[in-house]
Design a protein around this motif. Sequence first.
Motif, short mmCIF file in Angstrom:
data_model
loop_
_atom_site.label_atom_id
_atom_site.label_comp_id
_atom_site.label_asym_id
_atom_site.label_seq_id
_atom_site.Cartn_x
_atom_site.Cartn_y
_atom_site.Cartn_z
N LEU A 243 0.83 -1.20 0.00
CA LEU A 243 0.00 0.00 0.00
C LEU A 243 0.86 1.26 0.00
CD1 LEU A 243 -1.83 -2.35 1.11
CD2 LEU A 243 -3.08 -0.60 2.36
N ASP A 244 1.89 1.26 0.84
CA ASP A 244 2.79 2.42 0.89
C ASP A 244 3.44 2.66 -0.46
OD1 ASP A 244 2.57 2.96 3.73
OD2 ASP A 244 3.71 1.13 4.05
N ARG A 245 3.88 1.60 -1.10
CA ARG A 245 4.60 1.74 -2.37
C ARG A 245 3.69 2.22 -3.49
NH1 ARG A 245 7.28 -2.58 0.25
NH2 ARG A 245 9.51 -2.09 0.47
N VAL A 246 2.44 1.76 -3.47
CA VAL A 246 1.49 2.24 -4.48
C VAL A 246 1.20 3.72 -4.26
CG1 VAL A 246 -0.88 2.01 -5.35
CG2 VAL A 246 0.46 -0.05 -4.83
N GLU A 247 0.96 4.10 -3.01
CA GLU A 247 0.69 5.51 -2.72
C GLU A 247 1.90 6.38 -3.05
OE1 GLU A 247 -0.92 8.33 0.93
OE2 GLU A 247 0.44 6.65 1.37
N ASP A 248 3.11 5.91 -2.69
CA ASP A 248 4.33 6.68 -2.96
C ASP A 248 4.58 6.87 -4.45
OD1 ASP A 248 4.74 6.90 -0.27
OD2 ASP A 248 6.29 5.36 -0.16
N ARG A 266 -2.32 3.77 7.04
CA ARG A 266 -1.10 4.12 6.31
C ARG A 266 -1.13 3.52 4.92
NH1 ARG A 266 4.49 2.11 8.64
NH2 ARG A 266 4.37 0.72 6.84
N GLY A 267 -0.77 4.31 3.92
CA GLY A 267 -0.77 3.84 2.54
C GLY A 267 -2.14 3.79 1.91
N THR A 289 -15.40 0.86 -9.99
CA THR A 289 -15.86 1.85 -10.95
C THR A 289 -15.02 3.12 -10.88
OG1 THR A 289 -18.15 1.03 -10.89
CG2 THR A 289 -17.82 3.32 -11.59
N ASP A 290 -14.65 3.50 -9.66
CA ASP A 290 -13.96 4.77 -9.46
C ASP A 290 -12.45 4.68 -9.67
OD1 ASP A 290 -16.43 5.76 -8.75
OD2 ASP A 290 -16.09 5.58 -6.59
N ALA A 291 -11.88 3.49 -9.57
CA ALA A 291 -10.43 3.33 -9.67
C ALA A 291 -9.94 3.58 -11.09
CB ALA A 291 -10.02 1.94 -9.22
N ALA A 292 -8.81 4.25 -11.19
CA ALA A 292 -8.18 4.52 -12.49
C ALA A 292 -7.04 3.55 -12.73
CB ALA A 292 -7.64 5.96 -12.50
N ASP A 293 -6.49 3.60 -13.94
CA ASP A 293 -5.35 2.75 -14.25
C ASP A 293 -4.24 2.96 -13.23
OD1 ASP A 293 -6.63 1.76 -16.43
OD2 ASP A 293 -5.40 2.78 -17.94
N GLY A 294 -3.64 1.86 -12.78
CA GLY A 294 -2.56 1.92 -11.82
C GLY A 294 -3.00 1.89 -10.37
N ASP A 295 -4.31 1.93 -10.11
CA ASP A 295 -4.80 1.96 -8.75
C ASP A 295 -4.98 0.55 -8.19
OD1 ASP A 295 -4.88 4.68 -9.01
OD2 ASP A 295 -7.07 4.84 -9.15
N LEU A 296 -5.02 0.49 -6.86
CA LEU A 296 -5.25 -0.77 -6.14
C LEU A 296 -6.56 -0.67 -5.38
CD1 LEU A 296 -4.39 -3.52 -4.86
CD2 LEU A 296 -3.14 -2.19 -3.12
N VAL A 297 -7.42 -1.66 -5.56
CA VAL A 297 -8.64 -1.81 -4.77
C VAL A 297 -8.42 -3.00 -3.85
CG1 VAL A 297 -11.11 -2.30 -4.79
CG2 VAL A 297 -10.11 -0.85 -6.58
N HIS A 393 2.63 -6.18 -11.26
CA HIS A 393 1.54 -5.78 -12.14
C HIS A 393 1.37 -4.27 -12.18
CE1 HIS A 393 -2.35 -6.01 -14.17
NE2 HIS A 393 -2.82 -5.16 -13.26
N LEU A 394 1.50 -3.62 -11.01
CA LEU A 394 1.28 -2.18 -10.94
C LEU A 394 2.54 -1.37 -11.22
CD1 LEU A 394 -1.09 -1.91 -7.82
CD2 LEU A 394 -1.71 -1.84 -10.25
N GLY A 395 3.65 -2.04 -11.42
CA GLY A 395 4.87 -1.32 -11.77
C GLY A 395 5.49 -0.57 -10.62
N VAL A 396 5.35 -1.10 -9.38
CA VAL A 396 5.98 -0.46 -8.22
C VAL A 396 7.03 -1.40 -7.65
CG1 VAL A 396 3.91 0.85 -7.70
CG2 VAL A 396 4.25 -1.36 -6.59
N ASP A 397 7.96 -0.84 -6.87
CA ASP A 397 9.00 -1.66 -6.25
C ASP A 397 8.37 -2.72 -5.36
OD1 ASP A 397 10.98 -0.19 -7.47
OD2 ASP A 397 11.29 1.15 -5.75
#
Length: 411
Positions: A243-248, A266-267, A289-297, A393-397
């Motif tokens: 979660l932290d890495r996606v938010e960062d 946090r995150g 519905t509300d999430a955009a590309d790159g988001d995590l639900v 998948h989301l392209g984060v560390d």
Amino acid sequence: MARAVLIVLDSVGIGGAPDAEKFGDEGSNTLGHIAEACARGEADQKDLRAGPLIIPNLERLGLGLAAEAACGHRPEGLNFAGQAAAGWACAAEISSGKDTPSGHWEITGVPVEFEWGKFPQTVPTFPTELTDTMVDRGDLPGILANRHASGTDVIHEYGIEHITSGKPIVYTSADSVVQIAAHEEFFGLDKLYRLCALTRELVDPLNIGRVIARPFVGKTANSFERTGNRRDYSVPPPELTLLDRVEDNDQAVFAVGKIADIFAHRGVTDIRKANGNEAMFEATLQAMTDAADGDLVFANFVDFDQLYGHRRDVPGYAACLEHFDRRLPELIDKMRPGDLMILTADHGNDPTWRGTDHTREQVPILLIGDDVPVGFLGARNTFADIGATISQHLGVDNGPHGTPMFTVSGK
């Protein structure tokens, strides 16, 4: 970049944990024992459900196959024998506990390698210094219970005395937790939350994972009912999570249900509360519905654990699984091209097992998406492989724990 949807079926374990004996849980199997009870006609309940466990959508995704991989045999009543329509795996937990924070944190890449503080099976269970300070600083006339207990049982037993005395009901379980039950009207929701925040501060030196506010309503012992205003006061994870890495990375994290509380908020960039699995479906669908590309639900469906596992209610748990299965296609239909969806669990809570606590079990991992290889993706030795797969998948560390379950070219 497409989205990721992570759904935790709270407590839907599949047995076979290699270290179950250490926890006194060798032989526990939440899904397997429910399916077997249904097959034998032992989970029939008038106006609720009857007959074998009917979960065709979960079975087509590989749930029964994952259970077989975890335990070495297919539970009676799970009969799907074809090729799964998704990737599937089973995973063992390496965290030291079988509690909610440990399971969720490990799923998101942070195994809990320390021992949580817990309270003894004595009456009273809490240290006198703790309860005296709660009473003094919380301006309380005293507390009730002060022991290990089932949440519904203590409300039934102490609810009337609580209303007449103003003393909150304070209890614990085998988990690292302090739970405080109080009446929303006669004690007050805000007062309960303030007391829980104070208690969170007081138990930090004891390394207690959560303080949980358990509000209830009703006027008689037989009408007392817990409400959806539960709030968890958790310690933050000891390392950065998925979660932290996606938010960062400036991507959104939609926390549905109790997810935000589990991670001490946090995150998390968007909180969606919901009470009960039916409302959880609506909130998760809206988040998708509300999430955009790159988001995590990220959603937790808590009813399996809270309403049926801890209460050792086999028919109720079976009906809850069947209800989830009927609505699961709605979640899948909400996926967009390139999305990844993972269904998993955080621990077991075998409703046929002794006691009322979680059980140490492996968990299923069901993966849906355009890039997911269909078939068995291995017996994973940590839940952290789930977080690593979503990170890829989301392209984060990814962080130091976990390995992606498959490789996608270019990621």
